[in-house]
Design a protein around this motif. Structure first.
Motif, PDB file in Angstrom:
ATOM      1  N   UNK A 172       7.375  11.526  -3.896  1.00 37.42           N
ATOM      2  CA  UNK A 172       6.823  10.532  -3.011  1.00 37.42           C
ATOM      3  C   UNK A 172       6.781  10.507  -1.464  1.00 37.42           C
ATOM      4  N   UNK A 173       7.965  10.894  -1.125  1.00 42.57           N
ATOM      5  CA  UNK A 173       8.292  11.263   0.667  1.00 42.57           C
ATOM      6  C   UNK A 173       9.595  11.951   0.586  1.00 42.57           C
ATOM      7  N   UNK A 174       9.185  13.010   1.336  1.00 40.39           N
ATOM      8  CA  UNK A 174      10.384  13.872   1.646  1.00 40.39           C
ATOM      9  C   UNK A 174      11.619  13.022   2.338  1.00 40.39           C
ATOM     10  N   UNK A 175      13.014  13.507   2.022  1.00 37.58           N
ATOM     11  CA  UNK A 175      13.970  12.648   2.703  1.00 37.58           C
ATOM     12  C   UNK A 175      14.159  12.514   4.015  1.00 37.58           C
ATOM     13  N   UNK A 176      13.521  13.728   4.707  1.00 34.62           N
ATOM     14  CA  UNK A 176      13.919  13.613   6.237  1.00 34.62           C
ATOM     15  C   UNK A 176      12.855  12.640   6.689  1.00 34.62           C
ATOM     16  N   UNK A 177      11.585  12.693   6.106  1.00 33.82           N
ATOM     17  CA  UNK A 177      10.632  11.758   6.462  1.00 33.82           C
ATOM     18  C   UNK A 177      11.087  10.330   6.346  1.00 33.82           C
ATOM     19  N   UNK A 178      11.657  10.152   5.200  1.00 39.46           N
ATOM     20  CA  UNK A 178      12.046   8.933   4.749  1.00 39.46           C
ATOM     21  C   UNK A 178      13.188   8.304   5.879  1.00 39.46           C
ATOM     22  N   UNK A 179      14.201   9.218   6.169  1.00 42.86           N
ATOM     23  CA  UNK A 179      15.356   8.666   6.995  1.00 42.86           C
ATOM     24  C   UNK A 179      14.553   8.588   8.396  1.00 42.86           C
ATOM     25  N   UNK A 180      13.736   9.358   8.973  1.00 42.65           N
ATOM     26  CA  UNK A 180      13.402   9.270  10.342  1.00 42.65           C
ATOM     27  C   UNK A 180      12.471   8.116  10.499  1.00 42.65           C
ATOM     28  N   UNK A 181      11.558   7.865   9.275  1.00 39.53           N
ATOM     29  CA  UNK A 181      10.628   6.631   9.490  1.00 39.53           C
ATOM     30  C   UNK A 181      11.284   5.335   9.222  1.00 39.53           C
ATOM     31  N   UNK A 182      12.421   5.409   8.711  1.00 35.26           N
ATOM     32  CA  UNK A 182      13.270   4.167   8.376  1.00 35.26           C
ATOM     33  C   UNK A 182      13.888   3.735   9.699  1.00 35.26           C
ATOM     34  N   UNK A 183      14.565   4.635  10.450  1.00 36.19           N
ATOM     35  CA  UNK A 183      15.104   4.884  11.823  1.00 36.19           C
ATOM     36  C   UNK A 183      13.897   4.217  12.792  1.00 36.19           C
ATOM     37  N   UNK A 184      12.741   4.656  12.887  1.00 39.56           N
ATOM     38  CA  UNK A 184      11.703   4.549  13.624  1.00 39.56           C
ATOM     39  C   UNK A 184      11.330   2.791  13.587  1.00 39.56           C
ATOM     40  N   UNK A 185      11.189   2.487  12.387  1.00 40.77           N
ATOM     41  CA  UNK A 185      10.716   1.176  11.922  1.00 40.77           C
ATOM     42  C   UNK A 185      12.081   0.105  12.359  1.00 40.77           C
ATOM     43  N   UNK A 204      14.805   9.884  -1.337  1.00 37.99           N
ATOM     44  CA  UNK A 204      13.478   9.790  -1.292  1.00 37.99           C
ATOM     45  C   UNK A 204      13.055   8.422  -1.724  1.00 37.99           C
ATOM     46  N   UNK A 205      13.501   8.012  -2.932  1.00 37.88           N
ATOM     47  CA  UNK A 205      13.053   6.707  -3.267  1.00 37.88           C
ATOM     48  C   UNK A 205      13.768   5.544  -2.296  1.00 37.88           C
ATOM     49  N   UNK A 206      15.001   5.637  -2.203  1.00 43.66           N
ATOM     50  CA  UNK A 206      15.627   4.770  -1.195  1.00 43.66           C
ATOM     51  C   UNK A 206      14.827   4.482  -0.029  1.00 43.66           C
ATOM     52  N   UNK A 207      14.729   5.737   0.557  1.00 45.78           N
ATOM     53  CA  UNK A 207      14.230   5.850   1.969  1.00 45.78           C
ATOM     54  C   UNK A 207      12.789   5.143   2.016  1.00 45.78           C
ATOM     55  N   UNK A 208      12.088   5.740   0.876  1.00 44.32           N
ATOM     56  CA  UNK A 208      10.577   4.951   0.673  1.00 44.32           C
ATOM     57  C   UNK A 208      10.764   3.583   0.507  1.00 44.32           C
ATOM     58  N   UNK A 209      11.555   2.950  -0.426  1.00 43.42           N
ATOM     59  CA  UNK A 209      11.630   1.546  -0.305  1.00 43.42           C
ATOM     60  C   UNK A 209      12.205   0.886   0.842  1.00 43.42           C
ATOM     61  N   UNK A 210      13.155   1.436   1.575  1.00 46.06           N
ATOM     62  CA  UNK A 210      13.303   0.730   2.873  1.00 46.06           C
ATOM     63  C   UNK A 210      12.252   0.892   3.921  1.00 46.06           C
ATOM     64  N   UNK A 211      11.460   1.850   3.837  1.00 43.26           N
ATOM     65  CA  UNK A 211      10.134   1.977   4.702  1.00 43.26           C
ATOM     66  C   UNK A 211       9.280   0.949   3.953  1.00 43.26           C
ATOM     67  N   UNK A 268       0.582  -1.090  -0.106  1.00 42.69           N
ATOM     68  CA  UNK A 268       0.014  -0.225  -0.190  1.00 42.69           C
ATOM     69  C   UNK A 268       0.953   1.218   0.031  1.00 42.69           C
ATOM     70  N   UNK A 269       1.965   1.077   0.785  1.00 42.15           N
ATOM     71  CA  UNK A 269       2.915   2.317   0.890  1.00 42.15           C
ATOM     72  C   UNK A 269       3.511   2.638  -0.656  1.00 42.15           C
ATOM     73  N   UNK A 270       3.893   1.564  -1.153  1.00 39.72           N
ATOM     74  CA  UNK A 270       4.422   1.607  -2.687  1.00 39.72           C
ATOM     75  C   UNK A 270       3.157   2.482  -3.637  1.00 39.72           C
ATOM     76  N   UNK A 271       2.095   2.307  -3.510  1.00 40.34           N
ATOM     77  CA  UNK A 271       0.823   2.575  -4.148  1.00 40.34           C
ATOM     78  C   UNK A 271       0.796   4.018  -3.968  1.00 40.34           C
TER      79      UNK A 271
END
Length: 184
Positions: free
Chosen positions: A16-29, A126-133, A1-4
């Motif tokens: 698709x996702x701002x880079x700070x959000x991607x990094x922070x979300x990846x760290x939270x996960x 953005x894409x790498x962080x989104x993919x990691x999330x 769903x996240x990819x969609x």
């Protein structure tokens, strides 16, 4: 769903996702995954210890001589490989989370590289962080499903132990001999 959701954002012309959000979300996960895995690994080890200790050795011998229906291994191997599959995934996820926490954390050895990369190529982050999330979230859900199957395997082992507890020793030995004489 996240990819969609990310694809819809990209199609609308937004990032698709701002880079700070991607990094922070990846760290939270990674933080959640580390906490979850460390607590569940104790449960997994305990469950396996219960399975190994309450099962009679004769039942292990019987399971070792019975072929699994779908695989070309014994039922005992299949049971142990199922347990091992769960352990390997939990340990791999734990190590991945530990790497993200330590190496990609705010003061980790790759933090400066990540910041420079974010300023130089924000789309890559953005894409790498989104993919990691997306991958981290999907793996996390998969681990919860594996825990369900682990609990089911422990339940089946306990049922097998209860069912065979009332059998006299000579009947268990007869079952073992019947599997030895069974043509392959």
């Amino acid at each position: 769903m996240l990819a969609v959701a990310m694809a819809i954002q990209e199609y609308a012309g937004n990032a698709p996702i701002n880079y700070e959000s991607a990094i922070i979300t990846t760290r939270k996960i990674a933080d959640l995954g580390f906490s979850y895995c460390t607590s569940i690994l104790g449960f997994l080890i305990t469950g396996f210890a219960i399975f190994a200790s309450i099962t009679k050795p004769e039942i292990f011998v019987l399971l070792a001589k019975l072929d699994h229906d779908k695989a070309k291994i014994s039922r005992l191997h299949f049971i142990f490989f199922s347990f091992l599959f769960v352990f390997i995934h939990y340990i791999a996820f734990l190590l991945t989370c530990l790497f993200i926490i330590l190496a990609l954390g705010p003061s980790g050895p790759f933090a400066d590289t990540l910041r420079r990369l974010a300023s130089w190529q924000p789309r890559l982050i953005q894409y790498g962080g989104g993919a990691l999330v997306a991958i981290g979230s999907a793996w996390f859900v998969f681990l919860v499903m594996l825990l369900k199957s682990f609990i089911w395997n422990i339940y089946q082992a306990i049922l097998l132990t209860i069912a065979t507890a009332s059998l006299p020793q000579n009947e268990i030995e007869a079952l073992i001999k019947a599997t030895e004489n069974k043509p392959k």
